[in-house]
Design a protein around this motif. Structure first.
Motif, PDB file in Angstrom:
ATOM      1  N   LEU A   3      -1.879 -19.733 -10.119  1.00  0.00           N
ATOM      2  CA  LEU A   3      -0.767 -20.446  -9.499  1.00  0.00           C
ATOM      3  C   LEU A   3       0.568 -20.009 -10.086  1.00  0.00           C
ATOM      4  CD1 LEU A   3      -2.164 -24.092  -9.192  1.00  0.00           C
ATOM      5  CD2 LEU A   3      -1.532 -22.573  -7.311  1.00  0.00           C
ATOM      6  N   GLN A   4       0.620 -19.874 -11.404  1.00  0.00           N
ATOM      7  CA  GLN A   4       1.883 -19.477 -12.036  1.00  0.00           C
ATOM      8  C   GLN A   4       2.266 -18.064 -11.621  1.00  0.00           C
ATOM      9  OE1 GLN A   4       3.925 -21.561 -13.992  1.00  0.00           O
ATOM     10  NE2 GLN A   4       5.283 -19.867 -13.402  1.00  0.00           N
ATOM     11  N   GLN A   5       1.292 -17.170 -11.554  1.00  0.00           N
ATOM     12  CA  GLN A   5       1.586 -15.807 -11.123  1.00  0.00           C
ATOM     13  C   GLN A   5       2.118 -15.798  -9.696  1.00  0.00           C
ATOM     14  OE1 GLN A   5      -2.210 -13.927 -11.745  1.00  0.00           O
ATOM     15  NE2 GLN A   5      -1.776 -13.412 -13.892  1.00  0.00           N
TER      16      GLN A   5
ATOM     17  N   ARG B  51       6.129 -25.743  -5.323  1.00  0.00           N
ATOM     18  CA  ARG B  51       5.239 -26.616  -6.066  1.00  0.00           C
ATOM     19  C   ARG B  51       3.909 -25.893  -6.244  1.00  0.00           C
ATOM     20  NH1 ARG B  51       4.575 -32.470  -3.639  1.00  0.00           N
ATOM     21  NH2 ARG B  51       3.807 -31.251  -1.870  1.00  0.00           N
ATOM     22  N   GLN B  52       3.276 -26.119  -7.379  1.00  0.00           N
ATOM     23  CA  GLN B  52       1.958 -25.559  -7.634  1.00  0.00           C
ATOM     24  C   GLN B  52       0.931 -26.679  -7.550  1.00  0.00           C
ATOM     25  OE1 GLN B  52       1.833 -23.150 -11.265  1.00  0.00           O
ATOM     26  NE2 GLN B  52       4.056 -22.877 -11.150  1.00  0.00           N
ATOM     27  N   LEU B  53      -0.030 -26.524  -6.663  1.00  0.00           N
ATOM     28  CA  LEU B  53      -1.039 -27.550  -6.445  1.00  0.00           C
ATOM     29  C   LEU B  53      -2.419 -26.982  -6.751  1.00  0.00           C
ATOM     30  CD1 LEU B  53       0.184 -29.140  -3.079  1.00  0.00           C
ATOM     31  CD2 LEU B  53       0.760 -29.798  -5.418  1.00  0.00           C
ATOM     32  N   LEU B  54      -3.079 -27.548  -7.743  1.00  0.00           N
ATOM     33  CA  LEU B  54      -4.440 -27.163  -8.100  1.00  0.00           C
ATOM     34  C   LEU B  54      -5.385 -28.252  -7.608  1.00  0.00           C
ATOM     35  CD1 LEU B  54      -6.015 -24.950  -9.668  1.00  0.00           C
ATOM     36  CD2 LEU B  54      -5.932 -26.475 -11.653  1.00  0.00           C
ATOM     37  N   ARG B  55      -6.356 -27.866  -6.802  1.00  0.00           N
ATOM     38  CA  ARG B  55      -7.290 -28.813  -6.215  1.00  0.00           C
ATOM     39  C   ARG B  55      -8.721 -28.392  -6.508  1.00  0.00           C
ATOM     40  NH1 ARG B  55      -3.416 -31.181  -6.348  1.00  0.00           N
ATOM     41  NH2 ARG B  55      -2.233 -32.257  -4.708  1.00  0.00           N
ATOM     42  N   VAL B  56      -9.637 -29.328  -6.425  1.00  0.00           N
ATOM     43  CA  VAL B  56     -11.057 -29.062  -6.638  1.00  0.00           C
ATOM     44  C   VAL B  56     -11.816 -29.501  -5.393  1.00  0.00           C
ATOM     45  CG1 VAL B  56     -13.091 -29.569  -8.037  1.00  0.00           C
ATOM     46  CG2 VAL B  56     -10.840 -29.399  -9.127  1.00  0.00           C
ATOM     47  N   GLY B  57     -12.694 -28.639  -4.891  1.00  0.00           N
ATOM     48  CA  GLY B  57     -13.496 -29.013  -3.739  1.00  0.00           C
ATOM     49  C   GLY B  57     -13.843 -27.817  -2.881  1.00  0.00           C
TER      50      GLY B  57
END
Length: 312
Positions: A72-74, A89-95
């Motif tokens: 995400l940062q890259q 915005r950086q959004l990290l999700r699981v699923g």
């Protein structure tokens, strides 16, 4: 509760060359439109995937999360390099990747995903994500090839027009895209009969007359948008050909190919037609797929039915 972007652009990233180009495309579009950009990475749910054994790395989740945050940062750094004024915005999700991306982008103006030319085996995964999101999303979705680069000079937008159904929303979107880019708009209508009839009836006697008639029908559909966008240069190409071949002939150098998603298969709102699938795999330029309004309604109905089933 799901965190959603309001009327901005959502781009998915997984560290691939295709997603890198998708981030670039999304950042430039966000800058052009003056909206925000959500960069999303979806982690697999290893809790569900883990084998039923006590011999399993307990720190796997933290390692995978660290990789996800790095990706995400890259991507955010790359977006800033392409369009420094865009708020990200950086959004990290699981699923599961497809439903998670669709949910995050529920209110987005556009979803942008990368598409790479890969082996059939790898396409089982990579192609499934892009096409899966396109088949289910209620927002327009753009698939960006891994070797895409921003166009220079006068541009071209190509739109594939199959029939009068959905033509109003499809042509309105195509004219808007061409107008915003200062690009020429090429409207392609391909028609043919099944092979046994095509050779005996069309090729021998009727091709010129039927092509002229089809061109006249397309011009009638264009009248309203021509009046609204008089500055857009429009070329109509009504051709006796298969749709995929006719459109691929036109997309060697355009900025964008615009298609509309119709109801196909079962459930009808969750499938792409064969023409759209073929063009997504083979187009050298970005492909914008619009969800028709009746398809959006079907998606919403399916979601309500699924929610009802979960509540029981």
């Amino acid at each position: 509760m799901s965190e959603k972007l309001g009327n901005g652009i959502v781009v998915g990233t997984n560290g691939s060359a295709g997603s890198a180009r998708a981030v670039q495309y999304a950042a430039l579009e966000a800058e052009r439109l003056g909206v925000g950009l959500d960069i999303v990475h979806v982690l697999p749910d290893f809790t569900a995937l883990a084998p039923t054994t006590d011999i399993f790395p307990t720190d796997l989740d933290s390692d995978v999360e660290a990789i996800g945050r790095t990706l995400l940062q890259q991507a955010a750094d790359a977006a800033a390099g392409h369009a420094g004024t865009v708020q990200c915005r950086q959004l990290l999700r699981v699923g599961r990747t497809v439903p998670t991306l669709v949910d995050v982008a529920r209110d987005a103006r556009m979803i942008v995903l990368g598409h790479e030319t890969v082996t059939p085996l790898r396409r089982i995964y990579t192609g499934a994500v892009t096409m899966g999101v396109m088949a289910r999303a209620g927002s327009p979705v753009v698939s960006v090839p891994a070797d895409w680069s921003p166009p220079t000079g006068p541009g071209r937008v190509v739109v594939g027009l199959k029939s009068s159904r959905h033509s109003a929303e499809l042509l309105a979107a195509a004219f808007r895209q061409a107008s915003a880019r200062g690009a020429r708009l090429v409207v392609v209508h391909a028609w043919s009969l099944p092979n046994m009839y095509d050779d005996r009836i069309v090729t021998r006697t009727r091709e010129a007359a039927w092509t002229a008639a089809a061109t006249g029908d397309v011009e009638e559909l264009l009248a309203g948008e021509r009046a609204q966008f008089p500055h857009v240069d429009v070329e109509v190409r009504s051709v006796h050909d298969q749709a995929v071949h006719a459109l691929l002939e036109e997309v060697e150098g355009p900025d964008l190919l615009v298609l509309v998603r119709r109801a196909h298969g079962f459930p009808p709102a969750a499938n792409l037609g064969s023409t759209a699938r073929a063009l997504l795999q083979r187009s050298p330029c970005p492909v914008l797929v619009l969800p028709a309004q009746d398809v959006i309604a079907e998606v919403q109905d399916l979601e309500l039915e699924a929610a009802g089933a979960r509540e029981e």
